[in-house]
Design an enzyme around this catalytic site. Structure first.
Site, short mmCIF file in Angstrom:
data_model
loop_
_atom_site.label_atom_id
_atom_site.label_comp_id
_atom_site.label_asym_id
_atom_site.label_seq_id
_atom_site.Cartn_x
_atom_site.Cartn_y
_atom_site.Cartn_z
N LYS A 135 4.03 -8.35 -7.05
CA LYS A 135 3.74 -7.00 -6.87
C LYS A 135 4.91 -6.01 -7.04
O LYS A 135 4.65 -5.18 -7.97
CB LYS A 135 3.80 -6.98 -5.22
CG LYS A 135 2.43 -7.22 -4.56
CD LYS A 135 2.46 -6.78 -3.06
CE LYS A 135 0.98 -7.35 -2.52
NZ LYS A 135 1.08 -6.95 -1.04
N ARG A 172 -6.73 -0.75 -1.80
CA ARG A 172 -5.83 0.19 -1.49
C ARG A 172 -4.44 0.47 -2.08
O ARG A 172 -3.66 1.15 -1.55
CB ARG A 172 -5.85 -0.21 0.16
CG ARG A 172 -5.11 -1.36 0.47
CD ARG A 172 -5.09 -1.95 1.82
NE ARG A 172 -4.39 -3.04 2.03
CZ ARG A 172 -5.02 -4.00 2.17
NH1 ARG A 172 -6.32 -4.16 1.86
NH2 ARG A 172 -4.56 -5.38 2.32
N ASP A 224 10.05 -6.55 -3.81
CA ASP A 224 8.98 -7.22 -2.98
C ASP A 224 8.75 -8.68 -3.12
O ASP A 224 8.75 -8.93 -4.42
CB ASP A 224 7.60 -6.24 -2.98
CG ASP A 224 6.70 -6.51 -1.79
OD1 ASP A 224 6.33 -7.91 -1.47
OD2 ASP A 224 6.11 -5.70 -1.12
N ASP A 277 6.05 -3.73 6.41
CA ASP A 277 5.00 -4.14 7.43
C ASP A 277 5.39 -4.54 8.49
O ASP A 277 4.68 -5.25 9.18
CB ASP A 277 3.89 -4.92 6.83
CG ASP A 277 4.48 -6.24 6.09
OD1 ASP A 277 5.59 -6.63 6.18
OD2 ASP A 277 3.59 -6.99 5.59
N ASN A 278 6.62 -4.85 8.84
CA ASN A 278 7.11 -5.56 10.05
C ASN A 278 8.56 -5.16 10.57
O ASN A 278 9.21 -4.21 9.94
CB ASN A 278 7.48 -6.90 9.73
CG ASN A 278 8.43 -7.30 9.05
OD1 ASN A 278 9.63 -7.69 9.43
ND2 ASN A 278 8.28 -7.48 7.67
N CYS A 288 2.59 -16.11 27.21
CA CYS A 288 1.84 -16.85 28.25
C CYS A 288 0.61 -16.37 28.18
O CYS A 288 -0.58 -17.05 28.55
CB CYS A 288 2.50 -16.22 29.75
SG CYS A 288 2.36 -14.49 29.70
N ALA A 346 0.82 -1.27 0.00
CA ALA A 346 -0.09 0.02 -0.09
C ALA A 346 0.99 1.28 -0.02
O ALA A 346 0.53 2.22 -0.93
CB ALA A 346 -0.79 0.00 1.16
#
Length: 810
Positions: free
Chosen positions: A290, A277, A266, A338-339, A394, A240
């Site tokens: 992409k 988008r 990418d 994105d990370n 946890c 995006a």
């Protein structure tokens, strides 16, 4: 401790409360904030006693908004601030636009770019407007007004993107009644993008050429346009934000010169959900790369742009491709990732090669931009280390509190059951010797890897019936046995050491489920799990619920008392000799089909979302959590807070504005802007980036961008001597990444041996010949050192260049 994020007057509803059940699903209650972790909801004395559990959810309350008519608002404006440092200028900018309208009425055109006569005429008209306008001005900045007039005829793609994205969101608000509208005037400027010295910007230099870039030449001049065209930029990601960046860069002509080039990478492929988008893609592009489709779109928009597309992930495994030769010719990098892991990695690459980095991200209607400039700003990694929405393991494993937790748990189960086991077996078959090497001198981590391999091999199905049996037993283990085990350790009435109930607050007390083949959710889980297991091992699938229900009835299910722990847990007591026998030779697995599955949320026929939704809802039932339908589950489990094009367009616009400053080499920190915004509230915040922090050793100041430069192959002994003599530093440890080249904790004989070795030889020994750095490359060495007074000090990294020549230069 959890912060509730509520304020006085907010309204909440409750679900899952035990004991004080009158709260569950009652009308919304008004909150009074007592502290960041405590609230009051009014009188509850008439309700039954509270026993535990419960979740509260804030209710968004509708609000009526009214606005002044345009005629009144022009003369009595209210402003939305986009930059706190420019708030005092908003009345001046408002009046400047009023004067601009008067100028166009009087002359029939806008002031010519950087034309002194037109600028003087504008200032005269501004003085007339000021005399008749009731808007109060604290001061009149004539330099700002002159720049306003000189650039009024220009047009910049990123500024259009900023204003257009905000205006577009306001249209959506008007149509939907959702989110808070702008009240009432919003002005955005980026005058700090202009050169510090504007004297070269003359009417002649900024006159139109009759080409596509005339509107930006009107602002920055011809010389700057040529500089844009000859830039070499690396855009990491074509999703995006990447699409919006590529659009902006193409329209500006970046990479369109003889020496210019855009590179985009990418590894992802286009999905249907991207089309809403990511506007460089069309429906016929689904399943295509992409990066290649985006590059083709750029060529159509601006055939002059030189663009190269790759389908590579940025990371250590591609450093042979994205090497020093690649980075050395770049002018900078723009992230569209994105990370956090990939962002940190790219920050490290830009730090290594001293390249500017433009960083950005969105989350629904929210977004942020950070500009990272060598030697001026801090690095991205300083603020990039935490996930606000990360969920503790946890919590996922034993104490889920809402459907987000159970969906994340189900997503992790998908990876753990249908991808990782196949990949482990695949790796073993490709290189069986690795297991034997591990078993010769195993570490605890190695042992765990072998256990996982053994477990994966043992559960290989030979028929679809095997898959159904595994799925049915897996249901029992996850939703009955594991819960029963947890309750045996922490019964419902368990108390903590302080005597407080263990199952209280965010900890919900679970209960085991009993399998019922007639329950749709139960059968859906088995059907989806069995078919996914079959697919991952190349076994023909069966989607008939009735046939699977009949197979399920034939499965013998042990009771809790005879249930065995998962192999990965129960093998803890096995001896090394047992493990050597446990792994079958590769020949025993000949003909095995392995198909590790990658989670795909948008294909409604692949059963991925059926599995995740049913697994999540069953776990939610264990913990009395409200379930979610498949659509909601898809949105959460796909890790998407839906990206909206308004926020991605705004982020890309703000990034490209910062690019103007980076290209000009602004050295003043205050000229750069890091930004955060929420189009929903709306809230806009531009701020000066954090300066690169200053540290000191031996009275020498340094910043994180600084490095010791060492060239040539040297022994560790010579390396230490260099730092002792030249920098008055005593080194106690040298590391390259996770590899310890030298440490004071090494045994004396090993210390002596390594001191006589070259650093390259030590790395070759630690990493192996193939993985070790090659001549012509460099490594970053991390030092532990003491200063001339014997105090431990933090010092810069060492950029250690490996070359064929001998000797050591610094």
């Amino acid at each position: 401790m959890t912060f509730h994020g509520l304020y006085d007057g907010d309204q909440v509803i409750f679900t899952g409360v035990r004991g004080m059940t009158e709260l569950n699903h009652c009308p919304p209650r008004v909150v009074k904030m007592l502290s960041p972790t405590l609230i009051s909801i009014g009188d509850t004395s008439t309700m039954s006693d509270y026993e535990g559990g419960g979740t509260l959810r804030q209710i968004r309350v509708s609000e009526f908004k009214s606005f002044k008519p345009m005629k009144d608002s022009l003369l009595n404006p209210s402003f939305v601030t986009t930059d706190d440092f420019k708030t005092h200028l908003l009345p001046l900018v408002h009046m400047a636009f009023l004067a601009l309208h008067e100028y166009t009425k009087a002359t029939g055109s806008l002031p010519r770019p950087w034309h002194d006569g037109d600028a003087r005429r504008f200032l005269e008209l501004f003085a007339d407007v000021r005399r008749t306008c009731p808007v109060a001005l604290e001061e009149v900045d004539e330099d700002l007004l002159r720049k306003f007039a000189c650039t009024a005829a220009g047009e910049l793609v990123p500024v259009n993107a900023v204003i257009g994205s905000i205006a577009g969101q306001e249209v959506l608000k008007a149509c939907s009644g959702k989110f808070t509208p702008v009240s009432q005037w919003l002005y955005y400027d980026a005058l700090e993008s202009l050169p510090v010295d504007t004297s070269p910007l003359t009417a002649a230099n900024c006159a139109p050429e009759g080409g596509r870039y005339d509107a930006q030449i009107a602002v920055f001049g011809r010389d700057f346009q040529r500089k844009l065209e000859n830039l070499k930029y690396f855009i990491v990601g074509a999703g995006a934000i990447g699409c919006e960046l590529l659009k902006n860069f193409a329209m500006l002509g970046i990479g369109a010169g003889e020496r210019g080039r855009l590179t985009v990478t990418d590894m992802d492929h286009i999905e249907k959900s991207n089309l809403s988008r990511q506007f460089l893609f069309r429906s016929w592009d689904v399943k295509k790369s992409k990066s290649s489709v985006a590059a083709a779109a750029v060529r159509r928009m601006n055939p002059e742009v030189n663009i190269v597309s790759h389908e590579l992930r940025v990371g250590s495994d591609t450093e042979h491709f994205y090497n020093s030769d690649f980075y050395s010719q770049l002018d900078g990098v723009a992230n569209a990732l994105d990370n956090v892991e990939a962002r940190r990695y790219m920050d490290g690459r830009c730090w290594h090669y001293r390249k500017p980095l433009l960083e950005s991200g969105t989350l629904g209607a929210n977004g942020s931009v950070q500009v990272v400039v060598p030697n001026i700003t801090e690095r991205y990694i300083v603020h990039g280390g935490s996930h606000k929405n990360a969920i503790a393991m946890c919590t996922l494993k034993n104490f889920p509190g809402n459907i987000n937790h159970t969906l994340q748990w189900a997503r992790d189960m998908f990876e753990g059951e249908f991808r990782q086991p196949c990949e482990l077996i695949k790796q073993y078959l490709e290189d069986p010797s690795k297991v034997q090497q591990i078993l010769k001198a195993p570490t605890p981590l190695d042992i765990e890897e072998v256990k996982s391999l053994k477990e994966a091999i043992d559960r290989i199905p030979r028929s679809f019936k095997d898959c159904v049996k595994w799925a049915r037993l897996h249901w029992e283990e996850q939703f009955h046995f594991q819960i029963a085990k947890l309750l045996s350790q922490f019964p419902a009435d368990h108390k903590t050491e302080s005597g407080a109930p263990f199952w209280s607050g965010t900890k919900r007390c679970p209960h085991p489920l009993k399998f019922d083949v007639a329950e749709e959710e139960h059968l859906t889980f088995v059907l989806a799990a069995a078919n996914l297991m079959a697919e991952s091992f190349g076994i023909p699938q069966l989607r008939d619920p009735e046939a699977i229900a009949n197979m399920v009835k034939e499965v013998e299910v042990p009771d809790y008392d005879t249930w065995k722990e998962p192999l990965s847990e129960s093998m803890g007591a096995l001896k090394l000799s047992d493990l050597k026998i446990a792994i079958p030779p590769p020949k025993d697995l000949e003909g095995l089909v392995l198909n590790p599955l990658s989670f795909e949320k948008d294909d409604d026929t692949n059963l991925h979302m059926d599995f995740v939704t049913s697994a999540s809802n069953l776990r939610a039932e264990n913990y009395d959590i409200e379930k979610a339908d498949k659509y909601t589950s898809k949105r959460i489990a796909g890790r998407i807070i839906p990206a909206i094009v308004t926020s991605t367009a705004l982020v890309a616009g703000l990034v490209t504005v910062e690019l103007f400053k980076v290209i000009q080499g602004h050295e003043t920190l205050r000229l750069y802007k890091s930004s955060e915004f929420s189009l929903a509230i709306p809230r806009f915040c531009s701020m000066e980036p954090e300066a690169a922090p200053v540290k000191v050793y031996n009275d020498i100041e340094w910043r994180p961008w600084d490095m010791f430069e060492v060239e040539g192959e040297v022994t560790l002994e010579d390396f230490f001597d260099l730092f002792e003599k030249k920098h008055e530093l005593s080194i106690s440890m040298v590391a390259e990444g996770n590899q310890v080249i030298y440490s004071s904790f090494l045994k004396p004989k090993e210390k002596q041996r390594r001191m006589k070795m070259t650093i390259l030889a030590i790395l070759q020994e630690l990493l192996g010949e193939e993985a070790a750095p090659k001549p012509g490359s460099f490594v970053m060495l991390d030092l532990n050192a003491k200063d001339r007074e014997g105090k431990r000090v933090e010092v810069p990294f060492v950029r250690y260049s490996i070359c064929a020549s001998s000797g050591c230069k610094d």
